[in-house]
Write an enzyme that holds these catalytic residues in place. Structure first.
Site, short mmCIF file in Angstrom:
data_model
loop_
_atom_site.label_atom_id
_atom_site.label_comp_id
_atom_site.label_asym_id
_atom_site.label_seq_id
_atom_site.Cartn_x
_atom_site.Cartn_y
_atom_site.Cartn_z
N HIS A 60 37.28 -22.16 25.72
CA HIS A 60 38.45 -23.03 26.79
C HIS A 60 39.57 -22.40 26.59
O HIS A 60 40.10 -21.58 25.74
CB HIS A 60 38.14 -24.50 26.57
CG HIS A 60 38.87 -25.12 25.37
ND1 HIS A 60 37.98 -24.69 24.21
CD2 HIS A 60 39.84 -25.64 25.12
CE1 HIS A 60 38.76 -25.54 23.06
NE2 HIS A 60 39.74 -25.62 23.48
N THR A 63 42.29 -18.39 29.45
CA THR A 63 42.51 -17.01 29.59
C THR A 63 42.41 -16.29 28.00
O THR A 63 42.42 -17.07 27.27
CB THR A 63 44.01 -16.44 29.89
OG1 THR A 63 45.04 -17.46 29.04
CG2 THR A 63 44.31 -16.93 31.41
N ARG A 64 42.10 -14.83 28.21
CA ARG A 64 41.99 -14.25 26.96
C ARG A 64 42.12 -12.72 27.12
O ARG A 64 42.34 -12.32 28.45
CB ARG A 64 40.26 -14.12 26.49
CG ARG A 64 39.84 -15.53 26.12
CD ARG A 64 40.27 -16.16 24.62
NE ARG A 64 39.57 -17.25 24.33
CZ ARG A 64 39.81 -18.39 24.94
NH1 ARG A 64 40.68 -18.67 25.58
NH2 ARG A 64 39.05 -19.34 24.34
N LYS A 281 51.93 -19.06 28.04
CA LYS A 281 51.12 -19.43 27.00
C LYS A 281 51.02 -18.67 25.77
O LYS A 281 51.27 -17.53 25.82
CB LYS A 281 49.49 -19.54 27.68
CG LYS A 281 48.37 -19.83 26.53
CD LYS A 281 47.01 -19.56 27.23
CE LYS A 281 45.80 -19.60 26.20
NZ LYS A 281 44.70 -19.33 26.63
N HIS A 285 47.33 -16.23 15.84
CA HIS A 285 46.08 -15.86 15.59
C HIS A 285 45.94 -15.90 14.06
O HIS A 285 44.64 -16.44 13.67
CB HIS A 285 46.19 -14.38 15.87
CG HIS A 285 44.91 -13.63 15.41
ND1 HIS A 285 43.42 -13.92 16.37
CD2 HIS A 285 44.74 -12.70 14.39
CE1 HIS A 285 42.68 -13.23 15.72
NE2 HIS A 285 43.19 -12.30 14.71
N CYS A 330 41.63 -25.74 19.50
CA CYS A 330 40.24 -25.12 19.40
C CYS A 330 39.85 -24.67 18.02
O CYS A 330 40.53 -25.23 17.04
CB CYS A 330 40.22 -24.01 20.45
SG CYS A 330 41.36 -22.46 19.63
N LYS A 361 36.65 -10.92 24.57
CA LYS A 361 36.74 -9.64 25.37
C LYS A 361 35.58 -8.63 25.35
O LYS A 361 35.48 -8.05 26.41
CB LYS A 361 37.97 -8.89 24.81
CG LYS A 361 37.89 -8.36 23.52
CD LYS A 361 39.19 -7.37 22.95
CE LYS A 361 40.18 -8.32 22.93
NZ LYS A 361 40.29 -9.53 21.77
#
Length: 393
Positions: A60, A63-64, A281, A285, A330, A361
């Protein structure tokens, strides 16, 4: 609910990114094989505890990023190229906007291993990459405020994937196929081996589903379910956060690209331009809080550093980003070396995990390769680096 048992040649546990990508590729293969299968019998079944796309896994957040000049290793580039071709093919076949070529800039000091690997990947594979000093980055992308020794490596061919649109498209295609089926609300709690070969998935509501060959791609539940078959997977779950912020016009996609940012003090971050009015956004990481597979994720803001770690980076590098709109949580499911885990630890049982943080990706290409492996029992050479044996050498 009445207990039922159903059998198919292929069973996929987990209807997230990798599960639906594989089901889509497998259903398409089965559909084209009309000489062997002339009826409408289900041959590939996907089980998911919820109803994808949903917010209970790692797919969710809208975007990626997809990039080819890869900072995690030049070995990923061939896979990324195939994935991008398949994303564009999916766009053509569905008529939907699934990929936005905003470009991606990798920002960091030239000494950072990630930045050096991006440059190495581009040089090794002949990729187009513009390497810019701090002043050139700020001139080309006014949303950045950089000073030496920071620099940027910009890849124009890279961009943004609309993740939930993609999951929805795969779901529709699987559900429309002659040989594919998605079963929602099917929470698998354990697996068992059949005496005559194959495996059985046991659901919390009493239903069972068996198959000759199984792909286990259930995100945070992959390792616990594998453990019910005495298969140990080195995967751990980590709570992650990301957020959307108010931003001025410098962060619209005409002026600002997707990015990764490596700061030796702050950490590693990623972000997106303001797309369709959603806001700027950004997420971190690295870092995160370890969490057990079944534990709920505490909401954004409950951990003291959720917004603060993003705000520190914004104040240092992104002068036109303003107040927080909203944050979300997440999880990442990671292996010890943060590379994927894809293998067949028992004949007929394939496992696929450890994708969180940089796996989506590749989902189109990995789905294609996993479908081939399920069908033929022959792994693709492109997956050899992800075998479990690397942890025992």
């Amino acid at each position: 609910m009445a207990i039922q048992s159903t059998h198919t040649p292929y069973l996929i546990i987990g209807g997230g990114s990798m599960g639906l990508a594989t089901a889509d590729a497998l259903a398409a293969t089965e559909l084209s094989d009309t000489a062997s299968h002339t009826n409408d019998a289900t041959r590939v079944r996907v089980l998911d505890a919820h109803s994808p796309p949903h917010a209970h896994g790692a797919h969710h957040g809208q975007t990626r990023l997809i990039r080819l000049a890869y900072g995690e290793g030049a070995g990923y580039v061939t896979l990324a190229r195939r994935a991008l071709a398949l994303w564009r093919e999916l766009e053509r076949e569905t008529g939907e906007s699934l990929f936005l070529p905003t470009g991606v800039i990798n920002v960091g000091p030239d000494s950072a291993p990630f930045v050096r690997q991006v440059q190495h990947s581009a040089a090794t594979h002949g990729l187009s990459l513009d390497t810019l000093d701090a002043a050139a980055v700020t001139e080309r992308f006014p949303g950045w405020a950089l000073s030496e020794p920071m620099r940027g490596c910009f890849e124009a061919e890279a961009g943004v994937l609309w993740v939930e649109r993609i999951l929805a498209a795969w779901r529709r295609r699987v559900e429309r196929s002659r040989h594919g089926e998605l079963v929602t609300g099917a929470r698998v709690v354990c697996l068992s081996a059949r005496s005559d070969g194959g495996f059985v998935a046991h659901c919390a509501d009493g239903r069972t589903f068996s198959a000759e060959r199984v792909l286990l791609a259930a995100g945070a539940h992959t390792a616990p379910l594998a453990d019910t078959l005495d298969v140990t997977l080195p995967l751990a779950r980590v709570r992650k956060t990301f957020a959307w912020f108010e931003a001025d016009d410098r962060y619209l996609p005409d002026h600002f690209s997707g990015f990764s940012l490596t700061d030796s003090e702050q950490g590693v971050f990623y972000g997106f331009p303001d797309l369709e009015g959603a806001g700027f956004k950004m997420g971190r990481h690295d870092g995160g809080q370890p969490v057990a597979p079944d534990d709920p994720l505490i909401p954004f803001g409950a951990h003291g550093d959720d917004e603060a770690e993003l705000r520190r980076v914004i104040e240092r590098y992104l002068p036109g980003v303003g107040t927080l709109r909203h944050g979300a949580v997440c999880h990442y499911v990671r292996s010890p070396d943060e590379h994927f885990v894809i293998d067949e630890p028992r004949p007929g049982l394939m496992v696929a995990g450890g994708f969180s943080g940089h796996g989506f990706k590749f989902a189109s290409a990995l789905g294609e390769a996993l479908a081939h492996w399920l069908l033929t029992a022959q792994p693709a050479a492109s997956l050899s680096a992800f075998r479990l044996s690397r942890f025992t050498l």
